[in-house]
Structures are given as structure tokens and as C-alpha cells.
Design a protein around this motif. Structure first.
Motif, mmCIF file in Angstrom:
data_model
loop_
_atom_site.group_PDB
_atom_site.id
_atom_site.type_symbol
_atom_site.label_atom_id
_atom_site.label_comp_id
_atom_site.label_asym_id
_atom_site.label_seq_id
_atom_site.Cartn_x
_atom_site.Cartn_y
_atom_site.Cartn_z
ATOM 1 N N SER B 516 0.803 -1.214 0.000
ATOM 2 C CA SER B 516 0.000 0.000 0.000
ATOM 3 C C SER B 516 0.838 1.267 0.000
ATOM 4 C CB SER B 516 -0.956 -0.010 1.190
ATOM 5 O OG SER B 516 -0.197 0.080 2.363
ATOM 6 N N GLY B 517 0.181 2.370 -0.343
ATOM 7 C CA GLY B 517 0.825 3.672 -0.411
ATOM 8 C C GLY B 517 0.766 4.233 -1.825
ATOM 9 N N VAL B 518 0.832 5.560 -1.915
ATOM 10 C CA VAL B 518 0.804 6.221 -3.221
ATOM 11 C C VAL B 518 2.027 7.112 -3.308
ATOM 12 C CG1 VAL B 518 -0.534 7.671 -4.777
ATOM 13 C CG2 VAL B 518 -1.705 6.292 -3.054
ATOM 14 N N ILE B 519 2.747 7.044 -4.428
ATOM 15 C CA ILE B 519 3.934 7.887 -4.554
ATOM 16 C C ILE B 519 4.170 8.210 -6.013
ATOM 17 C CG2 ILE B 519 5.891 6.309 -4.884
ATOM 18 C CD1 ILE B 519 6.932 7.739 -2.184
ATOM 19 N N GLU B 520 4.755 9.391 -6.256
ATOM 20 C CA GLU B 520 5.045 9.814 -7.618
ATOM 21 C C GLU B 520 6.555 9.972 -7.749
ATOM 22 O OE1 GLU B 520 1.964 12.594 -9.054
ATOM 23 O OE2 GLU B 520 3.640 13.667 -9.974
ATOM 24 N N GLY B 521 7.116 9.629 -8.894
ATOM 25 C CA GLY B 521 8.550 9.793 -9.061
ATOM 26 C C GLY B 521 9.023 9.356 -10.418
ATOM 27 N N LYS B 522 10.348 9.398 -10.575
ATOM 28 C CA LYS B 522 10.969 9.084 -11.854
ATOM 29 C C LYS B 522 11.148 7.573 -12.002
ATOM 30 C CE LYS B 522 15.091 10.511 -14.019
ATOM 31 N NZ LYS B 522 16.364 11.172 -13.792
ATOM 32 N N ALA B 523 10.755 7.058 -13.158
ATOM 33 C CA ALA B 523 10.864 5.625 -13.388
ATOM 34 C C ALA B 523 12.267 5.236 -13.857
ATOM 35 C CB ALA B 523 9.849 5.207 -14.443
ATOM 36 N N ILE B 598 7.771 10.265 -15.575
ATOM 37 C CA ILE B 598 7.284 10.503 -14.212
ATOM 38 C C ILE B 598 6.013 9.657 -14.044
ATOM 39 C CG2 ILE B 598 6.414 12.208 -12.555
ATOM 40 C CD1 ILE B 598 9.351 12.625 -13.317
ATOM 41 N N ILE B 599 6.035 8.746 -13.088
ATOM 42 C CA ILE B 599 4.876 7.871 -12.904
ATOM 43 C C ILE B 599 4.344 7.963 -11.480
ATOM 44 C CG2 ILE B 599 5.577 6.248 -14.703
ATOM 45 C CD1 ILE B 599 6.576 4.356 -12.528
ATOM 46 N N ARG B 600 3.039 7.655 -11.344
ATOM 47 C CA ARG B 600 2.449 7.594 -10.009
ATOM 48 C C ARG B 600 2.055 6.146 -9.720
ATOM 49 N NH1 ARG B 600 -0.862 11.757 -10.007
ATOM 50 N NH2 ARG B 600 -2.630 10.672 -10.909
ATOM 51 N N VAL B 601 2.623 5.616 -8.647
ATOM 52 C CA VAL B 601 2.335 4.232 -8.266
ATOM 53 C C VAL B 601 1.319 4.250 -7.141
ATOM 54 C CG1 VAL B 601 3.329 2.082 -7.418
ATOM 55 C CG2 VAL B 601 4.672 3.573 -8.890
ATOM 56 N N ASP B 602 0.135 3.677 -7.393
ATOM 57 C CA ASP B 602 -0.891 3.609 -6.354
ATOM 58 C C ASP B 602 -1.012 2.163 -5.881
ATOM 59 O OD1 ASP B 602 -3.186 3.457 -4.830
ATOM 60 O OD2 ASP B 602 -4.264 4.954 -6.019
ATOM 61 N N GLY B 603 -0.325 1.875 -4.776
ATOM 62 C CA GLY B 603 -0.293 0.519 -4.246
ATOM 63 C C GLY B 603 -1.579 0.127 -3.538
ATOM 64 N N ASP B 604 -2.531 1.032 -3.439
ATOM 65 C CA ASP B 604 -3.809 0.696 -2.822
ATOM 66 C C ASP B 604 -4.803 0.197 -3.857
ATOM 67 O OD1 ASP B 604 -2.877 1.601 -0.342
ATOM 68 O OD2 ASP B 604 -3.291 3.656 -0.948
ATOM 69 N N SER B 605 -4.754 0.817 -5.051
ATOM 70 C CA SER B 605 -5.717 0.411 -6.075
ATOM 71 C C SER B 605 -5.068 -0.469 -7.136
ATOM 72 C CB SER B 605 -6.314 1.650 -6.745
ATOM 73 O OG SER B 605 -5.321 2.329 -7.476
ATOM 74 N N VAL B 611 2.426 10.049 -15.577
ATOM 75 C CA VAL B 611 2.038 11.441 -15.373
ATOM 76 C C VAL B 611 2.658 12.313 -16.456
ATOM 77 C CG1 VAL B 611 2.092 13.376 -13.756
ATOM 78 C CG2 VAL B 611 1.896 11.040 -12.894
ATOM 79 N N LYS B 612 3.923 12.045 -16.749
ATOM 80 C CA LYS B 612 4.627 12.864 -17.734
ATOM 81 C C LYS B 612 5.680 11.993 -18.404
ATOM 82 C CE LYS B 612 7.015 17.340 -17.799
ATOM 83 N NZ LYS B 612 8.455 16.994 -17.755
ATOM 84 N N ARG B 613 5.674 11.998 -19.739
ATOM 85 C CA ARG B 613 6.667 11.238 -20.483
ATOM 86 C C ARG B 613 8.027 11.927 -20.420
ATOM 87 N NH1 ARG B 613 5.785 5.967 -21.680
ATOM 88 N NH2 ARG B 613 3.672 5.647 -22.449
ATOM 89 N N ALA B 614 9.093 11.131 -20.378
ATOM 90 C CA ALA B 614 10.442 11.704 -20.365
ATOM 91 C C ALA B 614 10.610 12.579 -21.595
ATOM 92 C CB ALA B 614 11.468 10.588 -20.366
ATOM 93 N N GLY B 615 11.183 13.762 -21.395
ATOM 94 C CA GLY B 615 11.489 14.637 -22.524
ATOM 95 C C GLY B 615 10.324 15.475 -22.998
#
Lengths: 359, 616
Positions: B516-523, B598-605, B611-615
Motif C-alpha cells: 500500500s501507499g501512493v507515490i510519484e517519481g521518476k521511473a 514521471i509515474i504515479r504508483v498507487d499501491g492501494d488500487s 504522469v509525464k513522459r520523459a522529454g
């Protein structure tokens, strides 16, 4: 004081004295839940107001007027209601009752620490909140009321709300006696709600008893109840305490207070719309209260709550009201699986296939 | 339902030409069986084979294809379940749960299943079935350890002639040694499934009950209710904890050597020079067999290595354990505590069941799964780790022999030949030896093949195979397919998405809500373990799947997303332990997501959003 009961002086057995809602607030306060402070003006105060020596027979008079009305004739209902409410609202409040209310309000102000605190004034009826005759919303609630004069004015309005067209029709339909019903009034410190909503101590979608589901939105809970917004939805596993579902919806409208008193619907600032209206620690704290409340009443519960922007967590969390859940609690009497031997269960699994394609 | 490529029409890059020759012919899609093959649903098995398949390493899969299926279809007769068939396309490994048999066969199987499976469940404890299994399995493994792979003597020694000539000599010994090795592997894998299908069934039936009572419960919670505390798989780690404690009790001289930066060999050498050091080494040697016969990876591939032949791994753990103990910390798993926690968890859910019949069903199902599920946990150490380590070591003995006689360049090149080809190399070698002096074998031929195959495998690494092939079936009945590979309706729809849509157009993918948990960051997309050093602090790991050798990276990342793996996969377990959000089993993450997105990982759902493609 004769007509005032502080919440900690009452409990669930005091319905006949202070009405269902107030009795339950007292029950929660005494069980240690964080209920905003306040007091109830007893049913006796209402009776005294309408039935003092000087005005003997007023209540019976009103009941007589009403009992002639056909509850299906909405036009007639409306007319009678206006007439009767006018009689009630033009009746002066006896001085000793007014004094008690004033003293209690001032004591509440001094407890909170400043003058003219905003309060909610709402009715608490004797027939209300009975699980089988859900009377909720039949009487009026007045929010963000400030100052003694306004408080007293709205107490009277609450009293007269015993005679709204809806309340009259409901009693007629249910066969309650118009003379026998009575009403108490709650005066309670307003929560300056940053977020508010409803919490269910089982999953209302599928009846899962291991989950607590919280619906939450910005501002006052009225926005959810009135259907103005789709709330955020969070599910918490009761056993592990983990947040297992998190659906954040765009919340475009909220209900907020006006400085001059009362509430208004407004658009939610853009940057807040997509944000979750509760933090993880708030979700977890609320769900802990949910578990305790369910345990206290020994049945699944629906709970209204709010987060006050003027307090630091966890003092910011308030429980506003609760009532037994009815839909699933009634259904759950039947077994879901029925007792089977372990091998029967294996056998049924071994012969079952898993659908991969929608047919 | 269309959507997936025709299994016979998959195009592979030109540099991979000749890949088909690396594997047995029954592993290749062909016109001969095309009608049947097109009707099945084949999916890439990244759990067991994330990388291109080395020809010799396929042996365990060859063995399980037979053993698993035979249990379902011919032994315990799980009524609608047939086997799991395998194919290889472009060096990648595909599997498929074979469609159910005829109604008539299902009926007949149901009777046998009832009789046979019931017997096992009723007698598993009474008859000590597990203890008997472990005894014979360990005997089998010891037998492999004792297989002798002789060098080729110039002349056979006297004792082969006197007092009575033996009659068969080293050429035969070598051929027999290899046959014995192969036979043992096949037998071990038949043993592997002895109780596994039934323990998975017990798990699934318990999960069914729990899900009916608690419709919204997570798979990971069910896993926690069933998991054992005293599991053999944890023993290697527990042995290290004991060795670390012993080192600390023996004093600074021992610990300072173990904590130093020297190589494991130098440390052992130095420890053997003084009494306390020798005392520690005695315990160390004792723990080594069997507890260091644990793979640094999944156990399926020769290149993963095991503790016994990669001592730097356990020595690194020892160092950090000693440091933890010296800092006042604990390195032991508190088995009683784990046990107590599990019991409390089960009790609390049980208390939520208000109906007595339901509570009874819960108790019954739980009793069955607790009885047998430890098999699913324990077999893993003995087969995939201990036994495979022994097998790979034995194969390397053949490798060393081949290198000695110039048949191969490097020891591990032996794994570039499939299990049917090795006897040809042995035969070529012993023929040349038998023929006498100055007779050449075809060494250049074998070395040439090895070189060519290395290049094919390299090219395969840079190729992305389709996640699935063929036709999606209406239903699946095979317990492993559901339990191990997590094949569900949603999963298949997600995979179709990955095939039919252009990856760069996908903005959201779904998988298991594994942690669980939600986080956004660089893949950071990592397809192979050797790229792992590229991962930067605070990035989100996106990979096919992980295993214990990926462990160090989890202290660096802030979330993990995998292509394949359910809620009990390695990534899921580690993420829950570290409190990192994780979505597993997305099917397409490594194709859809690019490093730098940039991706958002939602471990709850169980959702991953780009969110945003590189470049951009």
C-alpha cells in the motif's frame, strides 16, 4: 438548572428527557469519544414554553388544528404548518427558560475561550433516531449561529419545526399522536470543518465486516448529504489497520460558513479539487474511533465526523453523530457459506474453473 | 477473442537466426500441431524465466512440464485441470494451461480425486508424509553429490584389472555419470509436485472462504494468515545470525576479520591461524551443508550462483549482522512472535464472523490449509535451492573436464548446450580418448556452436517478446495457473491492451495492489540484474520481476512496479517489509514505461499512471 442538560449528564436512556439525538451525543461523550461540547434544552422546556400556567391548553389546541388535516393534501398541510408555526414562534419564551439558555450558552463560550462562539442549533425529537422509524432530517438544523439572541431565536425555530409539513404528515402516516410528541433542542459548538463526511463500520458496497469505509469531502458534511459532490472514498482494514482503498474524486463544491451566520455553497478552489480531503493519519485515527464506536454499541454503525481546521491533529477529529447501520446488519443473519467439512470445501474448489473471458 | 499474435507468425530479429536449434523440437511451434497450438493461450512466463533461456537450464522446465501435468491428469486427478504446456519463441519461455478434458473424463477424475486427495489430507500429519518426503528427497540429492566424474586416464589403473578385470571403464563411467545426473533431476522434479498441487488447492479453497466472508479482503492479508513462521527457507538466514552471534561472543579478533574488506578466502585463511578463529570455522563448515546451498537468485539459472560458490554474499550478510549485534540490535527472527502475530490476525478476522455455520466453515478450511501448506513453503528450499545448487555444481565438473580437453572455452559454456546435446560432446570426447594417441575430437565445432549461441542470447536480450500468444480461453481450471502466475480476466485484458495499443499511447496500467501507499517519481526501467547499478536513489524501479539477489536495490528505491508476479511475489513481500508502494503483475510495465517517465504508483488500487513522459 432545570431545563439544561450538559452532554456528560445524559446517556442513551434519556431519550424521553432530551430526545434521541441529544441522548446519543451524551452516550458518546460519556464513552470518551471526541464530541464537540454542548448542551441540550430538555423536552420539559418545550412543554413549559407551550403549556405554562398562563397558556394552558395551547399544545392541545395546536394538536386539534393539525389532526383535522388530510396528510396527503400538501396545500392544506402547508397552510396549517404556517399557521401553527406562527403561533409557536410568536409565543414569548418564559424568562426563567431564557435565562437558563443564556447562562448555558455563556458557560459554553467561556469553556471554549471566546465570546459569541458559533453554534449549531438543532432539534432532538423523542421519536427520532429509533432504528425502525428513521426520523432523521424531519426537523430543522441551524448552523453557525452566534450570540445569545440568535441562539434563543433559533431554539424557538427548532421548537416550531415540530410542525413542519413533513413532520406533520409523517406523524399522521405513522399514527403518532400530535399531542404526545415533544421536542428537545441541542446547542453545540460548531466544528470549523476543513473536511467532513460519513464513516461506515462495514463496507456498505459488499457488506464486508472487516472494513471501515470513510466518505469525505471538503467543508461541511452537508455537501455530501445533499449530493452536491462525489466524496473521496477510503477503506481501512479493521484488523491490520492498513488503508486498502483510496479513491480521490474531483470535489467541485463545498459548503462553508458565512461570517454573518448561516452557510453557503461555493466552488472549491481549483488546486484543492483533486487533492484527497483526508491525510493518512486522519484516516487511521478516524477508523480507530469507528472500531471503538462499533464495539461500544455492539453493532455496525454509520458515523458522521468532521476535521476542525482550528485544532492540531489528533484534537482536530470530531465525532458528530452515529446510528446503527441497518441494510447489511439485517441481511447478515443468513450464513454465507454454511458449515462444510474442509474436504468438501477443497472438493468444490477443485471442480471450479476460473472465467477468463466475458461470455 | 483476438488481440494476441498468432504463435506461428512471431517474427524474431535476424541476429537471432538459428535460435530454434538450441532447444528440443517439441518446444517449437510448428505447422504439424498448429491447429491445437493456435487454439491455446500462451503467455510469457517471466516468473520462472525473465531472461532468454540457456539451453541446458531448460532441463528443470522440461522436468516440471511432465511432473506437474501428470499429477493433475493421471495421479491426483484434479477434475477439470490438465497440465501446463511449454513452448519457446525467440529464446523466451511461454506456457499455457491446457483446456479442460471431456465431461466424461472430468467425472471419472472426480471419483479418483475424492479418494486420493482425501487420503493425503487426512494422513499428512498422522503418517508423517512430509518427513518421509524430506528423507527420500535428501537421499536423492546426496546421491547426486556423490556422482563421480572421473578424469580420462592415460592408462586405466591396475585395480580396474586385478583381481578381476572390471569390464567397463572410464568412457562408460562418464556416460553413466551424466545419465545418473539427468535421471535424478527428473526424479527430483516428480517429487517436487508430490504434495504441491494439493497444498495450492488447500490455499485456494481457504482463500475462497475468506473472500466470501470478507469480500474486500486483500490477497496479501490471506497470505499472512497462512504463512508459516518456522519455514526451512529462512534457515540460511537464521544460520548466519547464529554465526554472527558466535563471532561476537568469540571476541574482537574474530569480528574484526569478518568485518574487514578482505575476500572470503583470505578471511577463512586468517581465521584458521588461531583457536577462536578455528572454533568459528568449525561451526561455519557445519552450517554450510545444507544451509549455504541456497541460490543467490531464484535457483532456476546457473548464472545466479549460490552461497557455497559465491561466498562473498553470505560474508557480506555476516558483516552487517555483526555490526547490527554490536550496535545492540537483533538479527534473529522471533519465531514465537511471528507465530503469535499470525494467530492474532486469524483470531481477529474470525471474531468478525457472526454466523456460527460460517465460522465453522472458516475453521475447517483453515485447518486444512494449515495442515499441508508448509509443504509449499519448505519444498522450495530443498528443490529449487539445495538440489539445483548440487546439480549446477555437478554440471560445472563436466564443464571443467570439457575445458581441460579443449572441447569448450569456458566452464559455464556447458550450459549453452541442451541436455540432449551434452551426451554427444561426452561421446565425441571419450571416442577420441579411446581411439588412442593423437586422435582429434570435433572441438572446434562445439566451440563454434557455443560462440554462435552466446550471440543469439545477446540479441534475444535486446528483443521484447509479446506478453501472450494465441487465443484467450473462456476459463482456467489449473490451480498453478491461478496461484502462481495470477492469471485472471483483468490481467488478460491488460495484456491485450499492451499488445493492441501502441505502448507510447498508454497512460495507465493495472496490476495487483501488492503493497500500500501512493507515490510519484521518476521511473527506472531495468530488464536485467546486471543493469541494477544504474538505479539512482529515490527512483521507482520498473522491472520484469525480482528475486532475492535484487534485494539491495530496495533500500534505494521509493516504489516498485513489475510485469509479472502476484501478491506473494518477491517484490511484493519486500516492498511490504520496507513500506514501499508496489504494483505487481502489470504484464506490460517494462514495455509501456520508459526510464525518465514521471509515474504515479498507487499501491492501494493497483494502478500505475504515467504522469509525464520523459522529454516532454
Amino acid at each position: 438548572m432545570k431545563y439544561i442538560c450538559w452532554f456528560n449528564e445524559i446517556g442513551r436512556n434519556d431519550i424521553l428527557k432530551v430526545g434521541g439525538k441529544a441522548a446519543n451525543l451524551g452516550e458518546m461523550v460519556n464513552a470518551g469519544f471526541p464530541v464537540p461540547p454542548g448542551f441540550a434544552i430538555t423536552i420539559d422546556a418545550f412543554e413549559e414554553f407551550l403549556e405554562s400556567a398562563k397558556r394552558r391548553g395551547k399544545k392541545a389546541h395546536i394538536a386539534r388544528i393539525i389532526s383535522k388535516v388530510d396528510p396527503k393534501d400538501t396545500e392544506e398541510l402547508e397552510k396549517v404548518s404556517i399557521l401553527v408555526r406562527d403561533i409557536v414562534e410568536s409565543t414569548p419564551v418564559p424568562e426563567h427558560i431564557e435565562n437558563e439558555i443564556t447562562q448555558a450558552y455563556e458557560k459554553l463560550c467561556s469553556q471554549v475561550g471566546y465570546e459569541n462562539i458559533p453554534v449549531a442549533v438543532r432539534s432532538s425529537a423523542t421519536a427520532e433516531d429509533v432504528p425502525d422509524a428513521s426520523f432523521a432530517g424531519q426537523q430543522d438544523t441551524y448552523l453557525w449561529i452566534k450570540g445569545r439572541d440568535e441562539v434563543i431565536r433559533h431554539v424557538v425555530k427548532c421548537w416550531s419545526s415540530l410542525y413542519t409539513p413533513r413532520a406533520i404528515a409523517y406523524r399522521a402516516m405513522k399514527g403518532f399522536d400530535h399531542y404526545e410528541v415533544s421536542i428537545a433542542v441541542i446547542v453545540q459548538k460548531m466544528v470549523n470543518s476543513r473536511s467532513s463526511g460519513v464513516m461506515f463500520t462495514l463496507n456498505p458496497t459488499n457488506g464486508d465486516p472487516s472494513q471501515i469505509v470513510i466518505e469525505s469531502s471538503w467543508g461541511l458534511g452537508e455537501a455530501i448529504v445533499s449530493g452536491e459532490v462525489t466524496p473521496d472514498r477510503f477503506a481501512v482494514d479493521k484488523v491490520t489497520g492498513e488503508i486498502v482503498e483510496r479513491t480521490v474524486s474531483p470535489k467541485t463544491r463545498w459548503c462553508v460558513f458565512r461570517d454573518e451566520g448561516g452557510v453557503v455553497y461555493e466552488n472549491v478552489p481549483e488546486e484543492m479539487q483533486q487533492k484527497p480531503s483526508l491525510t493518512d493519519e486522519e484516516i487511521k485515527k478516524l477508523s480507530e474511533f469507528g472500531k471503538l464506536i462499533e464495539k461500544h454499541y455492539d453493532t455496525p454503525m454509520d458515523i458522521e465526523w468532521a476535521v476542525d481546521r482550528d485544532f492540531e491533529f489528533p484534537e482536530s477529529i470530531f465525532i458528530l453523530q452515529c446510528r446503527p447501520e441497518t441494510v447489511w446488519s439485517r441481511k447478515k443473519k443468513e450464513p454465507v457459506i454454511k458449515a462444510k467439512s474442509g474436504f468438501d470445501l477443497i472438493m468444490s474448489r477443485a471442480t471450479t474453473t476460473i472465467k477468463l473471458r466475458k461470455t | 477473442m483476438s488481440g494476441f499474435p498468432d504463435p506461428l507468425e512471431v517474427e524474431t530479429p535476424d541476429e537471432m537466426e538459428g535460435w530454434e536449434e538450441m532447444y528440443p523440437p517439441h518446444y517449437i511451434f510448428s505447422e504439424e500441431r498448429a491447429e491445437w497450438e493456435r487454439r491455446q493461450f500462451w503467455y510469457l512466463d517471466k516468473i520462472h524465466a525473465p531472461d532468454p533461456m540457456y539451453p541446458w537450464d531448460l532441463i528443470f522446465h522440461e522436468a516440471w512440464q511432465i511432473a506437474l501435468a501428470q499429477l493433475n491428469t493421471r495421479v491426483f486427478c484434479i477434475p477439470p485441470a490438465q497440465g501446463v504446456a511449454q513452448r519457446i519463441v525467440g529464446c523466451y519461455f511461454y506456457i499455457c494451461a491446457v483446456e479442460p478434458p471431456s465431461e466424461e473424463t472430468i467425472q471419472k477424475k472426480a471419483e479418483l480425486f475424492q479418494k486420493r486427495a482425501f487420503y493425503v489430507f487426512e494422513n499428512y500429519e498422522k503418517e508423517n508424509l512430509y518427513e518421509k518426503w524430506e528423507k527420500k528427497f535428501r537421499e536423492l540429492g546426496e546421491g547426486v553429490k556423490n556422482i563421480e566424474i572421473p578424469d580420462l586416464p592415460t592408462f586405466e589403473p591396475d585395480d580396474r584389472v586385478f583381481p578381476e578385470p572390471r569390464g567397463y571403464f572410464t568412457s562408460y563411467d562418464l556416460m553413466e555419470a551424466y545419465s545418473k545426473l539427468i535421471d535424478s533431476i527428473y526424479k527430483a522434479w516428480q517429487y517436487h509436485f508430490q504434495y504441491l498441487n494439493l497444498s495450492y488447492l488447500a490455499y485456494l479453497s481457504f482463500a475462497d472462504v475468506v473472500r466470501k466472508l470478507f469480500p474486500a479482503i486483500s490477497e496479501s492479508t490471506i497470505g499472512k494468515m497462512v504463512a508459516g513462521a518456522d519455514v526451512v527457507m529462512f534457515r540460511p538466514q537464521e544460520e548466519l545470525a547464529k554465526l554472527a552471534r558466535l563471532a561476537v561472543s568469540l571476541g574482537d579478533k574474530v569480528t574484526s576479520i569478518l568485518k574487514s574488506d578482505r575476500s572470503p578466502e583470505e578471511k577463512i585463511e586468517e581465521l584458521s591461524t588461531f583457536p577462536e578463529g578455528r572454533e568459528w570455522l568449525r561451526d561455519f563448515e557445519e552450517a554450510k551443508d545444507p544451509w549455504f546451498y541456497v541460490s543467490c537468485g531464484s535457483g532456476w539459472f546457473h548464472y545466479e550462483g549460490s552461497w557455497v560458490n559465491t561466498l562473498s554474499v553470505p560474508f557480506e550478510y555476516l558483516k552487517s549482522y555483526i555490526e547490527t549485534i554490536e550496535a545492540g540490535g537483533s538479527v534473529e527472527r522471533d519465531i514465537d512472535e511471528i507465530h503469535k502475530k499470525r494467530e492474532e490476525l486469524v483470531k481477529e478476522y474470525r471474531n468478525l464472523i457472526k454466523n456460527e455455520d460460517d465460522r465453522n466453515a472458516f475453521d475447517q478450511a483453515y485447518d486444512y490449509v494449515r495442515r499441508i501448506y508448509s509443504y509449499a513453503e519448505n519444498h522450495l528450499f530443498w528443490v529449487e535451492h539445495w538440489f539445483h545448487t548440487i546439480v549446477f555444481e555437478k554440471m560445472r565438473e563436466f564443464g571443467r573436464l570439457f575445458v581441460r580437453y579443449g572441447m569448450l572455452k569456458e566452464v559455464d559454456d556447458v550450459f549453452l548446450f541442451n541436455r540432449f546435446e551434452i551426451p554427444m560432446i561426452i561421446e565425441d570426447l571419450v571416442t577420441a580418448w579411446a581411439l588412442g594417441e593423437n586422435v582429434p575430437p570435433r572441438a572446434e565445432y562445439w566451440k563454434g556452436i557455443a560462440e554462435k549461441r552466446k550471440k543469439i542470447l545477446e540479441a534475444a536480450r535486446n528483443w521484447t517478446p509479446p506478453p501472450a500468444l494465441g487465443t484467450v480461453p473462456e476459463e482456467v481450471a489449473e490451480p498453478f495457473t491461478v496461484m502462481l502466475w495470477g492469471i485472471t480476466q483483468d490481467k488478460v485484458s491488460e495484456w491485450i491492451k499492451g499488445v493492441t495499443y501502441r505502448p507510447e499511447e498508454v497512460t495507465e496500467i493495472k496490476g495487483f495492489a501488492a503493497s500500500s501507499g501512493v507515490i510519484e517519481g521518476k521511473a527506472r526501467v531495468i530488464r536485467f540484474l546486471d543493469e541494477i547499478t544504474e538505479v539512482q536513489e529515490g527512483e521507482i524501479l520498473v522491472c520484469p520481476n525480482t528475486n532475492p539477489s535484487w534485494a539491495p536495490v530496495f533500500t534505494k528505491i521509493k516504489a516498485a512496479v513489475t510485469d509479472i508476479g502476484g501478491l506473494t511475489s518477491h517484490a511484493a513481500i519486500v516492498c511490504r517489509e520496507y513500506g514501499l508502494p508496489s504494483v505487481t503483475g502489470t504484464g506490460v510495465a517494462t514495455q509501456v514505461i520508459k526510464t525518465g517517465d514521471i509515474i504515479r504508483v498507487d499501491g492501494d488500487s493497483g494502478t500505475v499512471t504515467i504522469v509525464k513522459r520523459a522529454g516532454e
